[in-house]
Structures are given as structure tokens and as C-alpha cells.
Design an enzyme around this catalytic site. Sequence first.
Site, mmCIF file in Angstrom:
data_model
loop_
_atom_site.group_PDB
_atom_site.id
_atom_site.type_symbol
_atom_site.label_atom_id
_atom_site.label_comp_id
_atom_site.label_asym_id
_atom_site.label_seq_id
_atom_site.Cartn_x
_atom_site.Cartn_y
_atom_site.Cartn_z
ATOM 1 N N LYS A 193 0.828 -1.211 0.000
ATOM 2 C CA LYS A 193 0.000 0.000 0.000
ATOM 3 C C LYS A 193 0.861 1.259 0.000
ATOM 4 O O LYS A 193 0.555 2.230 -0.694
ATOM 5 C CB LYS A 193 -0.941 -0.002 1.208
ATOM 6 C CG LYS A 193 -2.099 -0.971 1.020
ATOM 7 C CD LYS A 193 -3.036 -0.975 2.205
ATOM 8 C CE LYS A 193 -4.261 -1.827 1.903
ATOM 9 N NZ LYS A 193 -5.030 -2.161 3.085
ATOM 10 N N LYS A 226 -3.976 -7.561 -9.371
ATOM 11 C CA LYS A 226 -5.125 -7.833 -8.499
ATOM 12 C C LYS A 226 -6.156 -6.704 -8.625
ATOM 13 O O LYS A 226 -5.773 -5.531 -8.631
ATOM 14 C CB LYS A 226 -4.629 -7.904 -7.040
ATOM 15 C CG LYS A 226 -5.709 -8.325 -6.079
ATOM 16 C CD LYS A 226 -5.289 -8.116 -4.630
ATOM 17 C CE LYS A 226 -5.638 -6.725 -4.148
ATOM 18 N NZ LYS A 226 -5.713 -6.536 -2.700
ATOM 19 N N LYS A 242 -9.580 -1.338 -5.409
ATOM 20 C CA LYS A 242 -10.093 0.035 -5.474
ATOM 21 C C LYS A 242 -8.943 1.011 -5.698
ATOM 22 O O LYS A 242 -9.064 1.996 -6.407
ATOM 23 C CB LYS A 242 -10.792 0.404 -4.156
ATOM 24 C CG LYS A 242 -12.084 -0.339 -3.928
ATOM 25 C CD LYS A 242 -12.505 -0.294 -2.448
ATOM 26 C CE LYS A 242 -13.201 -1.557 -2.014
ATOM 27 N NZ LYS A 242 -13.280 -1.767 -0.583
HETATM 28 P P1 AMP Z 1 -11.088 -4.684 1.334
HETATM 29 O O1 AMP Z 1 -11.459 -3.904 0.150
HETATM 30 O O2 AMP Z 1 -9.621 -4.692 1.593
HETATM 31 O O3 AMP Z 1 -11.898 -4.360 2.519
HETATM 32 O O4 AMP Z 1 -11.430 -6.204 0.956
HETATM 33 C C1 AMP Z 1 -12.657 -6.806 1.236
HETATM 34 C C2 AMP Z 1 -12.573 -8.286 0.914
HETATM 35 O O5 AMP Z 1 -12.467 -8.462 -0.512
HETATM 36 C C3 AMP Z 1 -11.360 -8.989 1.535
HETATM 37 O O6 AMP Z 1 -11.763 -10.270 1.988
HETATM 38 C C4 AMP Z 1 -10.391 -9.113 0.380
HETATM 39 O O7 AMP Z 1 -9.530 -10.215 0.529
HETATM 40 C C5 AMP Z 1 -11.354 -9.302 -0.780
HETATM 41 N N1 AMP Z 1 -10.748 -8.864 -2.066
HETATM 42 C C6 AMP Z 1 -10.366 -7.596 -2.376
HETATM 43 N N2 AMP Z 1 -9.848 -7.570 -3.622
HETATM 44 C C7 AMP Z 1 -9.890 -8.836 -4.099
HETATM 45 C C8 AMP Z 1 -9.506 -9.457 -5.340
HETATM 46 N N3 AMP Z 1 -8.986 -8.757 -6.340
HETATM 47 N N4 AMP Z 1 -9.703 -10.794 -5.463
HETATM 48 C C9 AMP Z 1 -10.248 -11.521 -4.453
HETATM 49 N N5 AMP Z 1 -10.634 -11.006 -3.274
HETATM 50 C C10 AMP Z 1 -10.460 -9.677 -3.086
#
Ligand code: AMP
Length: 344
Positions: free
Chosen positions: A121, A200, A203
Site C-alpha cells: 500500500k 489484483k 479500489k
Molecule cells: P477490502 O477492500 O480490503 O476491505 O477487501 C474486502 C474483501 O475483498 C477482503 O476479503 C479481500 O480479501 C477481498 N478482495 C479484495 N480484492 C480482491 C480481489 N482482487 N480478489 C479476491 N478477493 C479480493
Amino acid sequence: MAAQEKKEAKKVRFLSGVQPSGKLHLGNYFGALRQHIALQDEGEAFYFIANYHAMTTVQDRGLLEQQTLDVALDYLALGLDLKKAVFFRQSDVPEVAELAWVLSAVTAKGLLDRATSYKDKVQRGIAPSVGLYYYPVLMAADILIYRSHVVPVGEDQVQHIEMTRDMAQSFNRTYKSEVFPVPKHRLDVGAKVPGLDGQKMSKSYDNTIEIFQEGKALRKRVMSIVTDSTPLEDPKDPDTCNVFALFQLVSSKEEQDELAGMYRAGNFGYGNAKKMLLEKIDETFGPYREERKRLEKDTGFVMSVLAEGGARARAEAQETMKLVREAAGLGQMPVPAAELLGSR
Ligand code: AMP
């Protein structure tokens, strides 16, 4: 015995959260939300909107509130059932910040130094705040305060769950207690969903396809998926193509075999594959879009849902904190100050 096993299986507690740091995308859905919603039938489900975590990147009051509401709308439209799952805002359970502090005291700094997500990050330009560095400790507190067993997440979170396991064991060992079960992660088939550019989907990479995008905006995103420059007439390899990787998430085995055959036969352009992907995305998420539009008109209902979920989650968290405080010698949970002063 089978009945007994079933009873035991029912007691599994699932916990997971999603940050309100932008519009949710296909990576969030296929990595996390889809399994969250499916698991509400398999045990006790606790899901939260991680607004404390999002504060490391979202520092505008209105935006944080709006994005929190958006995540709630997404979950509800996608089928979260409030009779089955406890759904709440992280900040409705402030005890989690207290537990994070307690855990930090039994956590080696070296553990956090190895967090790849932090390095990643910072490399992408997110401010290296103490909060961002401390993220795995708060996340461990999120999981442990509900004494959860299984954490359904995408692959990028696996290291954080490993750290949580370390912290649970460290607390139990230090205070000779068994307050915390040692949780496990759970991955779905979409554990790492690629974005438009093949990295990956995230956002913060601006490479997402949003779950609730539709019409022209969706089309524009799908059409901009990066592909290689193999000429139209040549055979193409589905296994190295971003379009095909995304298509696999929204189609049946037969549809995948059919599209793979077209790739390999040649005389088939990536533009056609993108159109097929677009149709499948519309087919998969179309029905949920209507439900979301309906819910958008009733935000009062959504806020009341979060308030009720928050109260249920907090009751559970306070039970854990009683045990934590007792084990660590911190004294009992304080009585609300107004109550205490009023009784004098
Ligand atoms: P976050 O946006 O970090 O709060 O992620 C929310 C959930 O989405 C977490 O369980 C992440 O591991 C999952 N996640 C985010 N991006 C991906 C991606 N590109 N592929 C699979 N899982 C994802």
C-alpha cells in the site's frame, strides 16, 4: 452421532469485514461477499463494514458516511439475510479498539514489519500512517473479539489471518487463558480476481469493475480490459487472458469450454470475448440491481438495520472483553460514566 456433529457444525462462527473505501467490485464479490452470503446458512455469521480501517485512506466525513451506506446497500441487495447474519458498522463496537491495544502489547513488532500488504500500500502511494501499519492488530481484534472460528476472505488477507492466529496464541499463552479460539481463513474460487490490467483487482489500482456498474459505464470498463496483440486470425490462449479469467467467474463450465474453443480456433477477436463477458455480468448481477435501487429509497431502514446489528455485535464483544479484562488484570468493564455519576 451425525446429529451431534451437525449441532457442532452449527456453532461455527464466521467473521469478516469489507472497508468502505470505494465502490465494491468483482474482486470483493467473488473473493469475499459471495461466500459471506452463502455461509450465513452454515453457522453464526458476523459481518461488518470496516469504517475504522477505511480511515487510513478516507478522511472526509461525508464520503466515509456515503461509502459506509453504499457497502450496506450492496450487502443487502446481494442477499444478506438479517435474520441469519449479524451485520454492523465496525465503529458501533468501540471495544474493538481497546482489544487492539491489549493485543499490541503481546505482539512482536517484527510480526508487523513482515506485513506485505502494508509495504504494498505504501508503494502505491498510501500515506504510511501508524494506523496503516497497525491495521493487522485492529484486524486481529475484529476477529478475536467475536471469538470467531473461520474468516472468509480473499487471498490478500491470508497473511493477516496468520498474524491473528499468532496474536490469539500469544494472548492465551501470556495470560494462561483460553479466551480466544485460534481462527482459520477460508478462500473462495475467486481468491484473487484480476483487474482490467491483470494485476489484483483493487479500489486503489483504478482497475475495477464495480458490482453495481451497468449500461455504458460498465461497457466502457469491460471493453478496456487489457489483452495481448495476437492478430485476429491467430489462435489465442484462454489461460493467459484477463477477459477469460473474469468470464470464468460468471459462467458455467459448458460456457467456459465453448469460449475456450473459440479462443483456440483463431479468427476470434478479444472484442467478441468482451461482449460475451459483458452479457454474463449483466445476467449475473441484473436481478440485484433492481433490489439495490429499491433499498436506496429507504436508507432509514438500512441505518436501523446497522444500529440493531451493532447492538447485537457489541453485546457479544462486551462478553469477550469481560474475559480479556479479567485475564489481564484490567478490572471489570466500566459502568457508563453518566450512570455512575448519577448514582452519587
Ligand atoms: P477490502 O477492500 O480490503 O476491505 O477487501 C474486502 C474483501 O475483498 C477482503 O476479503 C479481500 O480479501 C477481498 N478482495 C479484495 N480484492 C480482491 C480481489 N482482487 N480478489 C479476491 N478477493 C479480493
